[in-house]
Write an enzyme that holds these catalytic residues in place. Structure first.
Site, PDB file in Angstrom:
ATOM      1  N   SER A 238      67.852  40.077  84.212  1.00 17.36           N
ATOM      2  CA  SER A 238      66.680  40.021  85.078  1.00 17.36           C
ATOM      3  C   SER A 238      65.396  40.123  84.260  1.00 17.36           C
ATOM      4  CB  SER A 238      66.783  41.195  86.049  1.00 17.36           C
ATOM      5  OG  SER A 238      66.130  40.938  87.240  1.00 17.36           O
ATOM      6  N   CYS A 389      56.923  66.071  90.898  1.00 13.82           N
ATOM      7  CA  CYS A 389      57.023  67.184  89.965  1.00 13.82           C
ATOM      8  C   CYS A 389      57.773  66.765  88.713  1.00 13.82           C
ATOM      9  CB  CYS A 389      57.699  68.361  90.643  1.00 13.82           C
ATOM     10  SG  CYS A 389      56.608  69.052  91.857  1.00 13.82           S
TER      11      CYS A 389
HETATM   12  N1  LLP Z   1      72.008  37.523  91.153  1.00 14.79           N
HETATM   13  C1  LLP Z   1      72.712  38.585  90.735  1.00 14.79           C
HETATM   14  C2  LLP Z   1      74.164  38.476  90.643  1.00 14.79           C
HETATM   15  C3  LLP Z   1      72.064  39.766  90.377  1.00 14.79           C
HETATM   16  O1  LLP Z   1      72.769  40.796  89.955  1.00 14.79           O
HETATM   17  C4  LLP Z   1      70.645  39.838  90.469  1.00 14.79           C
HETATM   18  C5  LLP Z   1      69.950  41.060  90.109  1.00 14.79           C
HETATM   19  C6  LLP Z   1      69.952  38.714  90.934  1.00 14.79           C
HETATM   20  C7  LLP Z   1      70.666  37.571  91.262  1.00 14.79           C
HETATM   21  C8  LLP Z   1      68.459  38.698  91.109  1.00 14.79           C
HETATM   22  O2  LLP Z   1      67.764  38.904  89.928  1.00 14.79           O
HETATM   23  P1  LLP Z   1      66.165  38.694  89.932  1.00 14.79           P
HETATM   24  O3  LLP Z   1      65.903  37.240  90.171  1.00 14.79           O
HETATM   25  O4  LLP Z   1      65.606  39.520  91.030  1.00 14.79           O
HETATM   26  O5  LLP Z   1      65.729  39.155  88.606  1.00 14.79           O
HETATM   27  N2  LLP Z   1      66.336  46.930  89.345  1.00 14.79           N
HETATM   28  C9  LLP Z   1      66.054  46.051  88.235  1.00 14.79           C
HETATM   29  C10 LLP Z   1      66.641  44.685  88.428  1.00 14.79           C
HETATM   30  C11 LLP Z   1      68.120  44.706  88.665  1.00 14.79           C
HETATM   31  C12 LLP Z   1      68.628  43.346  88.977  1.00 14.79           C
HETATM   32  C13 LLP Z   1      70.003  43.406  89.512  1.00 14.79           C
HETATM   33  N3  LLP Z   1      70.554  42.131  89.784  1.00 14.79           N
HETATM   34  C14 LLP Z   1      64.539  45.983  88.032  1.00 14.79           C
HETATM   35  O6  LLP Z   1      63.810  46.647  88.748  1.00 14.79           O
HETATM   36  O7  LLP Z   1      64.071  45.281  87.145  1.00 14.79           O
END
Ligand code: LLP
Length: 461
Positions: A238, A389
């Protein structure tokens, strides 16, 4: 995430800040790629979105609040759908999901990727067509899989041998043949934060290509004939800017596809290259447009198919962040301004790591601007922190704010549409902020603010 170029000296603060900071002259300027498209400063200096000033939005909905520019979100959906043409665009619901967003993405012609029973429930509740849903996850439970089968979910992305057995048993029991994709770990080291890279070998997702598990899983599914194997899936990580990772991933999965054809005479029909397209959080980020991404990805797939002598499979992608991330900014109110002599100035806002954990978790960089007014005061290098905190409760590590920033000022942080509300917590029993959609001069709450009663509702002891 970009490598941080630390080290530039700013003014006589003696503070070594990162080089991506806006220049001090720019404290009132809005760098377009950071902001939803209808955001501008009014003549009086206040930010407005969808034709409504942030002061009015704060008065009506309170702060902190996630403000969603609905026109911007719809435009991004349409741009992805148009750019990818024949390919299916699955919006990754994990980035942010609620019923209103489900309806918007359906109206704009997208498919939907869910990764839990909870996300599936929201999608179904909002009336999203189940056949346009893809269901992900490395440990889907029996009840989640049963629900997906019963609802008629279009495809389930299988992630382990245990899951193949579990889903095969359920398919037979329920008399429903599941359409599946095989999640392949292609062995790519994506240039992003370790926690959000997903295709290097040492990790929990998918079937290893190098180790032969991916081939063995495909052959098992085809030989058993219980599940309907439609294609292969790869998601390399990502917040990625460089398409070379997708190129390697496409080559490797298509090689596997050719291997499967040679072994079993079956040409799989679908190929999903996942999501991960990067967005701008600071002026240093230079994301690609949907059009550029589509062109490059199509070219890569066509080239690799030609090399492997394969028909081009039906392509799909799964962007989350690139669709919803830039469409939202968080509006906070400043509570305190503390100058720690000779070190830095801390500007505390009324939210923090409970509404945006990304800075603490991934060392992510954000930008901020005083939103309720323009200022002619000298710029001051500041750190925007929350009310929790924890000293790691940082929202924006370094930003130039006007030196007259004061309690009561509204402060806006752009790029918070993805993985902020969806990863929000109740840490310190701070209620989670609402999501407010703004469009054509009107606002509507699409996720309401959590209340203390909500917090106490689960506390049954
Ligand atoms: N497809 C799959 C199989 C995924 O695991 C993910 C994201 C996406 C698509 C979408 O990815 P995007 O286009 O949104 O980058 N919490 C982390 C990101 C974790 C992504 C998990 N999977 C952050 O805040 O950067």
């Amino acid at each position: 995430m970009r490598a941080h170029e630390a080290g530039a000296l700013h003014g006589d603060l003696g503070y070594r800040g990162p080089a991506w900071l806006r220049t001090p002259e720019d404290v009132n300027a809005l760098v377009p790629q950071l902001w939803p498209r209808t955001v501008s400063r009014t003549d009086a200096g206040s930010l407005q979105v969808g034709g409504v000033s942030v002061a009015d939005l704060a008065a009506e909905h309170g702060t902190p609040a996630y403000l969603l520019d609905e026109a911007d979100l719809r435009a991004r959906c349409r741009e992805f759908a148009a750019a990818f043409g024949d390919a299916d665009v699955y919006y990754a619901g994990k980035s942010f999901l609620c019923k209103a967003v489900v309806r918007i993405i359906e109206e704009e012609g997208l498919f939907l990727d869910v990764c839990s029973g909870g996300e599936l429930a929201v999608a179904l509740k909002a009336g999203f067509p189940p056949e346009k849903i893809g269901f992900h996850g490395n440990n889907k439970s029996v009840s989640e899989l049963s629900r997906a089968l019963e609802a008629g979910v279009g495809r389930i992305i299988v992630d382990s041998f245990d899951e193949i057995s579990r889903l095969s048993d359920l398919s037979e029991k329920l008399g429903k043949r599941a359409g599946v994709l095989l999640r392949v770990t292609v062995g790519v080291e994506a240039h992003t934060h370790e926690f959000i890279a997903t295709a290097h070998e040492d990790q929990k997702f998918g079937f290893s290509l190098a180790g032969g598990a991916a081939f063995a899983a495909a052959v098992k599914i085809l030989d058993e004939g219980i599940l309907d194997l439609r294609g292969l899936h790869s998601h390399i990580g990502s917040q990625i800017f460089d398409t070379s990772g997708f190129e390697v991933a496409a080559r490797r999965v298509l090689e596997l596809q050719a291997q499967i054809r040679d072994a079993r005479g079956v040409e799989l029909e679908e190929l999903d290259l996942g999501g991960g397209f990067g967005i701008a959080y600071t002026t240093q980020d230079d994301p690609s447009t949907a059009g550029d991404l589509a062109k490059r990805i199509n070219k890569i797939v066509e080239g690799e198919c030609e090399l492997a002598n394969l028909r081009k499979p039906r392509l799909s992608v799964e962007p989350g962040r690139a669709i919803v991330g830039p469409a939202v900014f968080t509006l906070y109110e400043v509570g305190t301004v503390k100058d720690v002599d000779g070190i830095r100035t801390y500007v505390s806002v009324d939210g923090g790591m409970s509404d945006n954990i990304r800075t603490a978790l991934y060392d992510a960089s954000y930008s901020a601007t005083v939103a309720g007014r323009a200022s002619t005061a000298e710029p001051m290098l500041a750190r925007v922190v929350g009310k929790h905190c924890e000293s790691g409760d940082i929202v924006v590590k370094d930003e130039f704010l006007p030196a007259d920033v004061q309690p009561g000022d509204l402060l806006a942080v752009p790029g918070t549409g993805a993985y902020c509300r969806s990863m929000a917590s109740n840490y310190n029993h701070v209620p989670r902020p609402p999501v407010v959609a703004v469009r054509d001069g009107a606002s509507r709450v699409i996720v309401r603010r959590e209340t203390e009663d909500d917090l106490l509702a689960l506390d049954v002891g």
